[in-house]
Motif scaffolding. Structure first.
Motif, PDB file in Angstrom:
ATOM      1  N   ASN A   1      29.140  41.320 -50.352  1.00  0.00           N
ATOM      2  CA  ASN A   1      29.719  42.654 -50.567  1.00  0.00           C
ATOM      3  C   ASN A   1      30.249  43.285 -49.279  1.00  0.00           C
ATOM      4  OD1 ASN A   1      29.095  42.479 -53.250  1.00  0.00           O
ATOM      5  ND2 ASN A   1      27.142  43.527 -53.038  1.00  0.00           N
TER       6      ASN A   1
ATOM      7  N   GLU B   1      33.915  43.526 -49.214  1.00  0.00           N
ATOM      8  CA  GLU B   1      34.390  44.547 -50.143  1.00  0.00           C
ATOM      9  C   GLU B   1      34.203  45.942 -49.554  1.00  0.00           C
ATOM     10  OE1 GLU B   1      33.264  46.218 -54.551  1.00  0.00           O
ATOM     11  OE2 GLU B   1      32.900  44.098 -54.132  1.00  0.00           O
ATOM     12  N   TYR B   2      33.050  46.178 -48.930  1.00  0.00           N
ATOM     13  CA  TYR B   2      32.802  47.471 -48.283  1.00  0.00           C
ATOM     14  C   TYR B   2      33.800  47.721 -47.169  1.00  0.00           C
ATOM     15  CZ  TYR B   2      28.262  47.514 -50.693  1.00  0.00           C
ATOM     16  OH  TYR B   2      27.261  47.499 -51.615  1.00  0.00           O
TER      17      TYR B   2
ATOM     18  N   HIS C   1      36.765  46.516 -46.914  1.00  0.00           N
ATOM     19  CA  HIS C   1      38.056  46.776 -47.547  1.00  0.00           C
ATOM     20  C   HIS C   1      38.111  48.213 -48.074  1.00  0.00           C
ATOM     21  CE1 HIS C   1      41.747  46.060 -49.697  1.00  0.00           C
ATOM     22  NE2 HIS C   1      41.177  46.467 -50.828  1.00  0.00           N
ATOM     23  N   GLU C   2      37.045  48.673 -48.702  1.00  0.00           N
ATOM     24  CA  GLU C   2      37.000  50.041 -49.216  1.00  0.00           C
ATOM     25  C   GLU C   2      37.056  51.059 -48.081  1.00  0.00           C
ATOM     26  OE1 GLU C   2      33.837  50.803 -51.994  1.00  0.00           O
ATOM     27  OE2 GLU C   2      34.267  48.961 -53.113  1.00  0.00           O
TER      28      GLU C   2
ATOM     29  N   ALA D   1      40.543  51.250 -46.946  1.00  0.00           N
ATOM     30  CA  ALA D   1      41.353  51.991 -47.922  1.00  0.00           C
ATOM     31  C   ALA D   1      41.125  53.493 -47.772  1.00  0.00           C
ATOM     32  CB  ALA D   1      41.021  51.536 -49.336  1.00  0.00           C
ATOM     33  N   VAL D   2      39.879  53.892 -47.590  1.00  0.00           N
ATOM     34  CA  VAL D   2      39.553  55.311 -47.401  1.00  0.00           C
ATOM     35  C   VAL D   2      40.175  55.818 -46.102  1.00  0.00           C
ATOM     36  CG1 VAL D   2      37.676  56.935 -46.940  1.00  0.00           C
ATOM     37  CG2 VAL D   2      37.452  55.278 -48.790  1.00  0.00           C
TER      38      VAL D   2
ATOM     39  N   ASP E   1      43.827  56.265 -46.651  1.00  0.00           N
ATOM     40  CA  ASP E   1      44.042  57.437 -47.496  1.00  0.00           C
ATOM     41  C   ASP E   1      43.926  58.715 -46.675  1.00  0.00           C
ATOM     42  OD1 ASP E   1      44.529  58.703 -50.022  1.00  0.00           O
ATOM     43  OD2 ASP E   1      42.385  59.174 -50.127  1.00  0.00           O
TER      44      ASP E   1
END
Length: 117
Positions: A32, A35-36, A38-39, A42-43, A46
């Motif tokens: 994970n 994935e973290y 990547h998130e 993304a944040v 943003d």
């Protein structure tokens, strides 16, 4: 030599600590972690996009405010000019209506002379 021996174990300890932390992260998060990451990216992107958007909005508001201030300044100058002109006109009317004492005195003297003749 003794100092070099001391520094080397500290560096080794630091590397060991980092590798241990990485190993613990891998155990806790496992697959994970990607994935973290990547998130989080993304944040982060943003937030940067929102920051850019807010900056553009602030620039637009600034431009609009400066334009409104300029318009208000022009309007105030026009109104002041109109008030000055109105005041000047009223002062001229008062000057025309005002009794000129010297002229009035001269007229009274002439009237008095005509009456006595």
């Amino acid at each position: 030599m003794a100092e070099n021996d001391r520094i080397t174990p500290n560096n080794t300890n630091a590397n060991d600590s980092t590798s241990k932390i990485d190993a613990i992260k891998q155990l806790i998060f496992g697959e994970n972690i990607q994935e973290y990451n990547h998130e989080f990216e993304a944040v982060k992107q943003d937030i940067l996009d929102k920051k850019k958007e807010l900056k553009n909005l602030i620039d637009d508001v600034k431009t609009e405010l400066l334009q409104n201030i300029d318009n208000l300044s022009t309007d105030i100058n026009i109104r002041i000019t109109e008030l000055e002109n109105t005041l000047e006109d009223k002062a001229n009317v008062l000057d025309e209506k005002k009794l000129d004492r010297k002229l009035f005195g001269d007229l009274l003297i002439k009237l008095g002379e005509k009456i006595s003749n």
